[in-house]
Design an enzyme around this catalytic site. Structure first.
Site, PDB file in Angstrom:
ATOM      1  N   ARG A 231       0.846  -1.185   0.000  1.00 33.92           N
ATOM      2  CA  ARG A 231       0.000   0.000   0.000  1.00 33.92           C
ATOM      3  C   ARG A 231       0.888   1.243   0.000  1.00 33.92           C
ATOM      4  NH1 ARG A 231      -3.637  -2.211  -1.768  1.00 33.92           N
ATOM      5  NH2 ARG A 231      -5.741  -2.557  -0.976  1.00 33.92           N
ATOM      6  N   GLU A 260      -2.427   7.984  -5.786  1.00 34.68           N
ATOM      7  CA  GLU A 260      -2.559   7.283  -7.067  1.00 34.68           C
ATOM      8  C   GLU A 260      -3.797   7.787  -7.797  1.00 34.68           C
ATOM      9  OE1 GLU A 260      -2.504   3.061  -6.421  1.00 34.68           O
ATOM     10  OE2 GLU A 260      -0.460   3.063  -5.662  1.00 34.68           O
ATOM     11  N   HIS A 278       1.017   0.131  -9.983  1.00 33.92           N
ATOM     12  CA  HIS A 278       0.129  -0.724  -9.182  1.00 33.92           C
ATOM     13  C   HIS A 278      -0.253  -1.991  -9.950  1.00 33.92           C
ATOM     14  CE1 HIS A 278      -2.735  -0.387  -5.520  1.00 33.92           C
ATOM     15  NE2 HIS A 278      -2.451  -1.652  -5.766  1.00 33.92           N
TER      16      HIS A 278
END
Length: 524
Positions: A231, A260, A278
């Site tokens: 994370r 993000e 990601h």
């Protein structure tokens, strides 16, 4: 026939499964928030990935919505409190992409070890700079694992196959589970000092935010290489850039960022830094797995009422729910209480029931205790997967049913084993519905567990309560309820206070009061 909207791109197998199970499904992706609000009212279920934002406004317009299913583990894009208030079940698929994420972490470790991105760029530019790219072997190196849960344990297994030594830091990791995993349990400081590579596999909570801060980065071995596929927010990105620039950190690879999409970052352009957008769960196998799982879970719920991997509802049959609901509320609060007070040291958990509670299905009560206990560290734990996560971390969980009459018509007791011995809390139901704490660590005390609270252990002496009230009053903190217990007159006393706002900086002033032995802010 129930009707489901798939609002994000998902493997076609999801829609196929819905239809096979008797659920009508529409696949309409790429809609704006206003467009989603306009159409959501006709649907019983909403299947999403990460793009759709299930906000309070969307939920308010979803008059028929019964379930939101997230194909993946993260639910940052779902307003779970608003969903709960609206009676909407929120499900996720916490184990569908574990292998994929673990493999991505291993891939980034190799990329760092051999400087693969820069070597590729240089070679394709026709430079052939063999002497520039002097990498390191991973064999015999020490991998520091921050977080030894499902994904972390897979990374450890792969690393051991590469002949690496693995040390792990995880508050829930017991010596027995560490032995089973083939890793060495370590404190965070020990891990930072010894690891050649560090990889993070922990959720983002108040306890883990910036766990690799400037201070902790300074404790690492010079030349350490750091990987984060968990994370964003676990690493202070500004501090990491400074450590890379100084050469203290030899390299870093991030798949996740504090913000993000990461269209800009202080790390971009930094030497020895690798980034991916990601991609941890981005394999065809993982996409298929989470799509299948979310469709099966939602279809089961809509067609038969079965609940699996729900974040805001226990796994219950329709017949059990009314009787068990108040007990699970009590159990969750007891678990959360002992988790906040003893979480880092817990090695075992025993859940005992007696009286009326002993006549019920104990599994949901146990699940609620574990969900409360582990909820201190992870926002994705629920009453369904909490027992499995506890087992995975090596926690010894015992259920005890007493066929006896006690002081209360019904009682739930949670006892945790720690290196310093066993600690126990107990609670009952008033009027068969209202959860109430009746004992904490051997001291009798009657208290509600709700909202913001303070737990204080102090010397039982005249004037203490006055000084406490004055200190809170000077900090503009109002006391809601006040519960007092003590072992003996003039001995050790326990206070449980509910307050109308978080204590914040006033906590240090309370710790400095004469007679105070221990102070902890609690939240329920």
């Amino acid at each position: 026939m129930p009707k489901v909207l798939i609002s994000d791109k998902m493997d076609p197998l999801a829609a196929k499964i819905f239809r096979e199970r008797g659920v009508q499904v529409d696949e309409i992706t790429g809609k704006t928030k206003d467009e989603l609000i306009a159409m959501i009212g006709e649907y019983d279920g909403l299947a999403i990935r990460s793009s759709t934002k299930v906000t309070k406004d969307v939920l308010a317009a979803a008059k028929n919505l019964k379930v939101v299913g997230r194909a993946g583990i993260g639910v940052d894009n779902v307003d779970i409190p608003s969903a709960s208030a609206a009676g909407v079940v929120v499900m996720n698929t916490p184990f569908g992409n574990s292998i994929t994420t673990a493999e991505h972490a291993i891939a980034l470790m190799f990329a760092l070890a051999r400087d693969l991105p820069e070597a590729d760029k240089s070679t394709q530019a026709g430079k052939w700079e063999k002497n520039r790219f002097m990498g390191v072997e991973v064999t015999s190196k020490t991998l520091g694992l921050i977080g030894a849960g499902n994904i972390g344990s897979i990374v450890a297994d792969r690393a051991r196959g590469l002949k690496m030594k693995v040390v792990a830091y995880d508050p829930f990791l017991t010596p027995e589970r560490a032995l089973e995993m083939g890793v060495e349990k370590a404190t965070l400081d020990e891990l930072l000092a010894r690891a050649d590579f560090i990889t993070l596999h922990t959720p983002l909570t108040d306890q883990t935010r910036n766990i690799l801060s400037a201070e902790n980065l300074a404790k690492t071995k010079k030349g350490v290489r750091i990987i984060n596929c968990a994370r964003g927010g676990l690493i202070d990105e500004e501090a990491l850039k400074a450590a890379l620039d100084s050469g203290h950190v030899g390299g870093a690879a991030l798949d996740v960022f504090a913000k993000e999409p990461a269209e800009a970052s202080p790390l971009f352009g930094t030497p020895n830094f690798i980034s991916t957008p990601h991609l941890g769960a981005s394999t065809s196998e993982a996409q298929v797995n989470v799509a299948i799982q979310v469709a099966e879970q939602m279809a089961d719920f809509l067609m038969s009422g079965g609940v699996t991997n729900a974040l805001n509802m226990p796994s219950l049959s329709a017949e059990e729910a009314p009787k068990l609901k108040p007990y699970m509320a009590l159990a969750e609060r007891l678990g959360r209480l002992v988790g906040q007070l003893q979480g880092d040291a817990i090695q075992s958990v025993a859940i005992e029931v007696e009286g009326a509670a002993a006549e019920l299905n104990q599994k949901p009560i146990t699940g609620a205790v574990l969900a409360g206990l582990m909820g201190v560290y992870s926002q994705t734990v629920n009453m369904v997967n909490a027992p499995f996560l506890a087992k995975e971390r090596g926690l010894d969980v015992r259920e005890v049913r007493h066929d006896r009459e006690g002081d209360y018509h019904t009682l739930v007791r949670v006892t945790v084993g720690t290196p310093n011995g066993e600690r126990s809390v107990a609670g009952t139901l008033f009027a068969n519905a209202e959860p109430r704490l009746v004992e904490i660590f051997g001291v009798k005390v009657e208290a509600d567990l709700a909202g913001e609270m303070l737990y204080i252990v102090n010397e039982d002496a005249p004037g203490f309560i006055g000084r406490l009230g004055t200190t809170l009053g000077e900090a503009s903190i109002n006391i809601g309820t006040f519960h007092l217990g003590r072992r003996a007159a003039g001995g050790e006393a326990v206070l449980l206070l509910s307050v109308d706002q978080p204590v914040g900086p006033a906590l240090e002033k309370l710790r400095a009061l004469p007679g105070v032995k221990f102070v902890k802010a609690l939240s329920f």
